[in-house]
Scaffold this motif. Sequence first.
Motif, PDB file in Angstrom:
ATOM      1  N   PHE A   1      57.057  -5.153  33.487  1.00 19.74           N
ATOM      2  CA  PHE A   1      56.752  -5.855  34.703  1.00 19.74           C
ATOM      3  C   PHE A   1      57.557  -5.547  35.977  1.00 19.74           C
ATOM      4  O   PHE A   1      56.962  -5.767  36.897  1.00 19.74           O
ATOM      5  CB  PHE A   1      57.339  -7.294  34.044  1.00 19.74           C
ATOM      6  N   SER A   2      58.672  -4.757  35.574  1.00 16.96           N
ATOM      7  CA  SER A   2      59.416  -4.749  36.847  1.00 16.96           C
ATOM      8  C   SER A   2      58.779  -3.572  37.833  1.00 16.96           C
ATOM      9  O   SER A   2      59.167  -3.507  39.058  1.00 16.96           O
ATOM     10  CB  SER A   2      60.837  -4.154  36.245  1.00 16.96           C
TER      11      SER A   2
ATOM     12  N   ILE B   1      58.895 -13.347  34.183  1.00 13.08           N
ATOM     13  CA  ILE B   1      59.262 -12.515  33.109  1.00 13.08           C
ATOM     14  C   ILE B   1      59.984 -13.526  32.064  1.00 13.08           C
ATOM     15  O   ILE B   1      59.721 -13.254  30.836  1.00 13.08           O
ATOM     16  CB  ILE B   1      60.229 -11.540  33.532  1.00 13.08           C
TER      17      ILE B   1
ATOM     18  N   VAL C   1      59.865  -5.968  29.862  1.00 14.86           N
ATOM     19  CA  VAL C   1      60.583  -6.282  31.153  1.00 14.86           C
ATOM     20  C   VAL C   1      60.471  -4.779  32.021  1.00 14.86           C
ATOM     21  O   VAL C   1      60.292  -5.113  33.053  1.00 14.86           O
ATOM     22  CB  VAL C   1      62.341  -6.393  30.527  1.00 14.86           C
TER      23      VAL C   1
ATOM     24  N   GLU D   1      66.592 -13.521  36.373  1.00 18.44           N
ATOM     25  CA  GLU D   1      65.059 -12.519  36.275  1.00 18.44           C
ATOM     26  C   GLU D   1      64.052 -13.575  36.765  1.00 18.44           C
ATOM     27  O   GLU D   1      63.927 -14.715  37.019  1.00 18.44           O
ATOM     28  CB  GLU D   1      64.947 -12.588  34.573  1.00 18.44           C
TER      29      GLU D   1
END
Length: 388
Positions: free
Chosen positions: A64-65, A302, A61, A298
Amino acid sequence: MKKVIAVMLTAGLAACDTLPASGPLSSQIEKQAGKSRQELNRPNAAVYDVVDVDQKTARMVASFSSSLLSRRFGIGGAASRVVIGVGDQLKISIFEAGSDGLFSTSESKQTTIEVVVQPDGTGTIPYVGPIKLAGRTQEEARKAILEKLVNKAVEPDVLVTAAGTTSRSVTVSGAVGKPSSVELSLAGDRITEVIARAGGPSSEPYETYVTLVRGNKTASVLLKSLIENPRENIYVDPRDQIFVTHDPRTFTVLGEVAKNARQNFGANDLNLLEAIAMAGGGSDDKVDAEGYFVFRYEEPEIVMDLLGPQRFHDLQAKGMMANKDGRYPIVYRFNMHAPDSLIVGQSFPIKNRDIIYASRHPTVDFLKFMQLIATPVGTASGVRTLTD
């Protein structure tokens, strides 16, 4: 007496679902996960899934952010091919070896012609006529013009320079010093460079969101992410739209914590443990240590990575819907009983508008039930004693 106690316990557990409470139990959140509206017998129920967070999940997470733009738009390494477009202003300099040529005199062996690329993509050169310029690089345009001048001019040479790149512009609007249409340089420009040429952001990078719209794709990231991760600071393309917004980041903490409230980040980054600490931490005698949750909409990429493509599509078929920003509901669960949760929690980033929920322990509801039935029993006992 044993039978009476057993009946009371059974009735107490059954009644727990109807007692006053600040939110659902951990078991109730898990029970609804992955269920369709038909299975829940609720036509407007939100369909979601629960993901148990471990070190791998937290890292996925967080990674990817910090790479949303480069993943979604598939670029970031180099500028796209720079070509001439409709409306561009060009300066075409033609040189000749002799002094009595088409473009030379005894005083000068060159002539500079200003050309605006027409809607049909052509520009007109004297003694050459209309020539296709749109879609060609400056070097390709130079060679095309030079080829047309052979056998017409005296040992010609050509130089093409851009005086205006109307076709290579992007729109920058929102919380910047000077919202405007910015022309791109021939070398290519990254997002932060374009924003700077529009006057720069008007707020702190950790409270400023940059939204890039390209065709039918869109993505929003914090400005600080572009600064900290150069790969995210991708090259813009002509006709891109960039929106800069000031949006102080907040999160909300609910459940069995010292303070149920909406909180400001107040910092560049915030992880789960820091967010819980800002709310005063969990209640020692009420919170379910295995039931800390983060409710979030989200990014679809993701969700697909976490659940797998098949599970993701199955949930969509069951009614899982994206919000207005194209994000899907997901619930992250943390087990604070696990010793490594204090490590995992540091790696899991809190995002803007997250809802952190600390569920109560199941025994809390049972104790409430026992307190409810204790009062009338005690009162009846007292009445009997007085009567006797």
